[in-house]
Enzyme design. Structure first.
Site, PDB file in Angstrom:
ATOM      1  N   GLU A   1      -6.527  -6.662   4.457  1.00 18.90           N
ATOM      2  CA  GLU A   1      -5.924  -7.335   3.317  1.00 18.90           C
ATOM      3  C   GLU A   1      -4.538  -7.782   3.740  1.00 18.90           C
ATOM      4  O   GLU A   1      -3.718  -6.977   4.181  1.00 18.90           O
ATOM      5  CB  GLU A   1      -5.822  -6.340   2.160  1.00 18.90           C
ATOM      6  CG  GLU A   1      -6.107  -6.958   0.825  1.00 18.90           C
ATOM      7  CD  GLU A   1      -6.110  -5.918  -0.264  1.00 18.90           C
ATOM      8  OE1 GLU A   1      -7.198  -5.459  -0.630  1.00 18.90           O
ATOM      9  OE2 GLU A   1      -5.019  -5.541  -0.734  1.00 18.90           O
TER      10      GLU A   1
ATOM     11  N   ASP B   1       4.289  -5.192  -7.719  1.00 14.98           N
ATOM     12  CA  ASP B   1       4.537  -4.400  -6.517  1.00 14.98           C
ATOM     13  C   ASP B   1       5.752  -3.503  -6.625  1.00 14.98           C
ATOM     14  O   ASP B   1       6.757  -3.854  -7.241  1.00 14.98           O
ATOM     15  CB  ASP B   1       4.693  -5.329  -5.307  1.00 14.98           C
ATOM     16  CG  ASP B   1       3.353  -5.878  -4.846  1.00 14.98           C
ATOM     17  OD1 ASP B   1       2.487  -5.053  -4.488  1.00 14.98           O
ATOM     18  OD2 ASP B   1       3.165  -7.102  -4.881  1.00 14.98           O
TER      19      ASP B   1
END
Lengths: 401, 269
Positions: free
Chosen positions: B50, B61
């Site tokens: 990924e 995030d």
């Protein structure tokens, strides 16, 4: 309080191609829950009554309409009227919305509220309501803004809120919003996120607009009573755009009333150092919605500049993007310098010290009025008072207080 | 549909092996090292990679990946650069699937119709846009389907049963279950809480289920893999990589991170 508004957004929160719910999956349920709760309580008699009482007795509504005679004479054109949102409790229009969302949080059983703030006005308005409703409150604020709005930071702390500085990115409003969103993702069960402007994912743009629409509803009624006619033009500053949307929305069907949203041109649109997403940006996706924004060719959000922290934001509410697209409202921009001049001018001519955000609307409204006939009327939303900006203005003039 | 992703999970299933998915931010700590690190990850036992696309405002995030994004942006990494990296990686690795993970605006700026085409040509197999739930994909979703770029969907602890069903209806590749309420790299993960939600996903979907967010070491990976087909490890790896001084060092950090997890997963019994 809120009326059942016809028209947009649609069920999925879209204003044409703008709006929507561009958030991480974790928040989808919270947004559904909020949408349902808002849909329910906005029609609840007790909630509406409580809201109306608070707006009258706590916020101090209705705020007056003031004919600024000397300011009008200086413009030597149309008559200039000011909607005095600066006279609200806490000194700006922001409390209309935080009062509504704070109350909604209480009805939803959420004991903790969070908010992002730029100039600190929304933070103060949130902390104020949280104090009154006995909610724990955390406000995220960019480190740069904490510097330039020290007084508001202290006010929030006095009110019992925890102010958390954000150093990421440009350390301004957009980064504070990111951080508040992260908090919400992690504490979604007990936390209500009080967004301060008509941006963010659905239902925020609609809900914040509805809570601020009291400004436009009053203004419409007051102008009719005072002048027997609606104003020819409305002028309001636009960062995220909540005071402008609140004023504009009840006038949308009045086709003869022109609307002008005034963005921050900072050092000038050509300098690249500004915050004028509608005038100089393009459609994209930021903070939960598709709207006009300022980004580079790679899609990275640009750092913005404005003398006014409250306008220093690279996006704008999706309904403004829609009003621009459909041509119902015009969007213009004025520079730091023009805004500062308006700040001084209104202070000296009328004894009213406007917020630097509102000074943008004043600067454009003055120019607009100057080109209009004496029998015409311009209504400017004086969205906040300038006490919080005294320090900034002094620094620009090389003074230390 | 991406054949590489389907084959990857199919092969793993036949071999009784758990799929290991490391996440790195493309271009961090240095754009010149990323392709070498990808090869090192695959060499050490990663099954699928990924690759994070840096974004200026990564709302979902935590601090580790935020900082990695900021560093990569400072080094002028764009979505176009990321596609170049994948193209380069594909010159010598044609098997390991690559999924890009990022946010909507860079993709929209690249072009919702143009991007899926360019991405598949470069060798990208799937796209996970954190801030673009399936119902907002519109023209992008259509363009992805046209070229067979998998739209990886997230399911989280707050996703309702009804919504899991809807998501299962449009997802392809695999379903990514976010193991905790929070941002990447956050909190404490209790793997016992995975059983029910993953069962619910399987009720509605035949797709493999990967679990990510908050998995920091081999032990946690093993606990999670007991319930899932795959595990995703991001923040801990990104943090380890951030101190590397050169490409070789970055590659040995990557190997040292993945190899023991691989070993633990293979010895689960």
């Amino acid at each position: 309080m809120t009326e059942n508004q016809p028209g947009l957004p649609d069920k999925r929160g879209h204003f044409g191609e703008f709006g929507g719910q561009f958030v991480s999956e974790t928040l989808m349920h919270a947004l559904d829950e909020l949408q349902q709760a808002y849909g329910h309580w906005r029609k609840d008699e007790e909630f509406v009554q409580r809201m109306d009482e608070d707006l009258a007795n706590y916020v101090g509504r209705p705020s007056p309409i003031y004919y600024a005679q000397r300011y009008s004479e200086a413009a030597a054109g149309a008559k200039i009227y000011l909607k005095r949102e600066d006279l609200n409790h806490t000194g700006a229009h922001k409390i209309n919305n935080t009062m509504g969302q704070g109350l909604l949080a209480r009805y939803m059983g959420k004991k903790r509220v969070i908010a992002e703030t730029g100039a600190g006005q929304h933070g103060v308005a949130t902390a104020t309501v949280a104090a009154r409703l006995n909610q724990s409150c955390r406000v995220y604020m960019g480190d740069v803004d904490i510097q330039r709005q020290a007084i508001n930071v202290f006010r929030m702390r006095l009110l019992g809120a925890e102010v958390t500085g954000v150093s990421a990115g440009s350390a301004t409003l957009k980064d504070a919003l990111n951080e508040a969103m992260r908090d919400w993702v992690g504490n979604v069960d007990d936390t209500f996120y009080i967004i301060g402007t008509v941006a963010g994912p659905h239902p925020y743009p609609e809900m914040v607009r509805d809570f601020n629409a009291v400004v436009g509803r009053e203004a419409r009624r007051q102008m009719l009573k005072l002048c027997d006619s609606l104003p020819d033009a409305l002028v309001a500053c636009v960062g995220g755009g909540s005071n402008a949307m609140g004023l504009f929305h009840p006038f949308l069907e009045d086709k003869n009333v022109k609307m002008f949203g005034v963005e921050a041109a900072g050092h000038g649109l050509e300098s690249g150092q500004h915050a004028a997403s509608l005038c100089a940006g393009r459609p994209g996706v930021l903070h939960g919605c598709r709207t006009y924004l300022l980004d580079d060719d790679a899609g990275q959000i640009r750092h913005t500049h404005s003398i006014s922290a409250g306008l220093d934001y690279p996006g704008v509410g999706p309904e403004h993007a829609w009003l621009k697209e459909t041509g119902r409202a015009d969007y213009v921009a004025v520079t730091d310098e023009e805004a500062l001049r308006a700040f001084h001018q209104l202070t000296r001519l009328e004894g009213i010290m406007p917020a630097l955000e509102s000074s943008h609307a004043l600067a454009y409204g003055f120019k607009l009025a100057a080109g209009m006939r004496p029998d015409q009327r311009v209504l400017i939303n004086l969205s906040g008072r300038g006490d919080k900006d005294v320090q900034t203005v002094a620094e620009i003039e090389g003074l230390s207080l | 549909m991406s054949q590489r992703i389907a084959d990857c999970f199919e092969l793993a299933k036949k071999a009784g092996r758990k799929v290991l998915i490391p996440f790195i931010t493309a271009g961090d700590p240095d754009p010149g090292w990323t392709v070498a690190v990808m090869h090192a990850l695959a060499g050490a036992g990663a099954d699928l990679i990924e690759l994070g696309v840096p974004f200026s405002d990564p709302m979902a995030d935590g601090p580790v990946i935020q900082l990695a994004s900021e560093r990569a942006i400072e080094k002028h990494v764009t979505l176009g650069t990321v596609l170049e990296m994948v193209k380069l990686f594909r010159q010598t690795d044609t098997d390991t699937p690559v999924v890009l993970m990022g946010y909507m605006n860079p993709v929209e700026r690249y072009g919702n119709k143009r991007f899926p085409d360019h991405a598949t040509i470069a060798g990208v197999d799937g796209l996970l846009l954190v801030d673009c739930p399936p119902q907002e994909r519109d023209d992008l979703g259509v363009a992805m389907n046209d070229v067979g770029l998998d739209g990886i969907c997230l399911v989280t602890p707050t996703t309702t049963r009804e919504r899991v069903k809807d998501i299962a209806g449009v997802a392809n590749g695999f379903i990514y279950y976010v193991s905790l309420k929070g941002i990447t790299g956050a909190g404490q993960l209790d793997s016992s809480e995975l059983r029910e939600p993953i069962q619910q996903i399987r009720e509605f979907s035949q797709l493999p289920v990967a679990v990510g967010f908050g998995i920091k070491n081999a032990e946690m990976a093993v606990n999670v893999a007991a319930h899932s087909d795959a595990v995703v490890m991001g923040s801990a790896l990104v943090e380890a990589l951030s101190v590397a001084k050169n490409s070789e060092e970055a590659c040995s950090v990557a190997t040292a991170f993945v190899a023991p997890v691989r070993e633990s997963l293979d010895n689960m019994g």
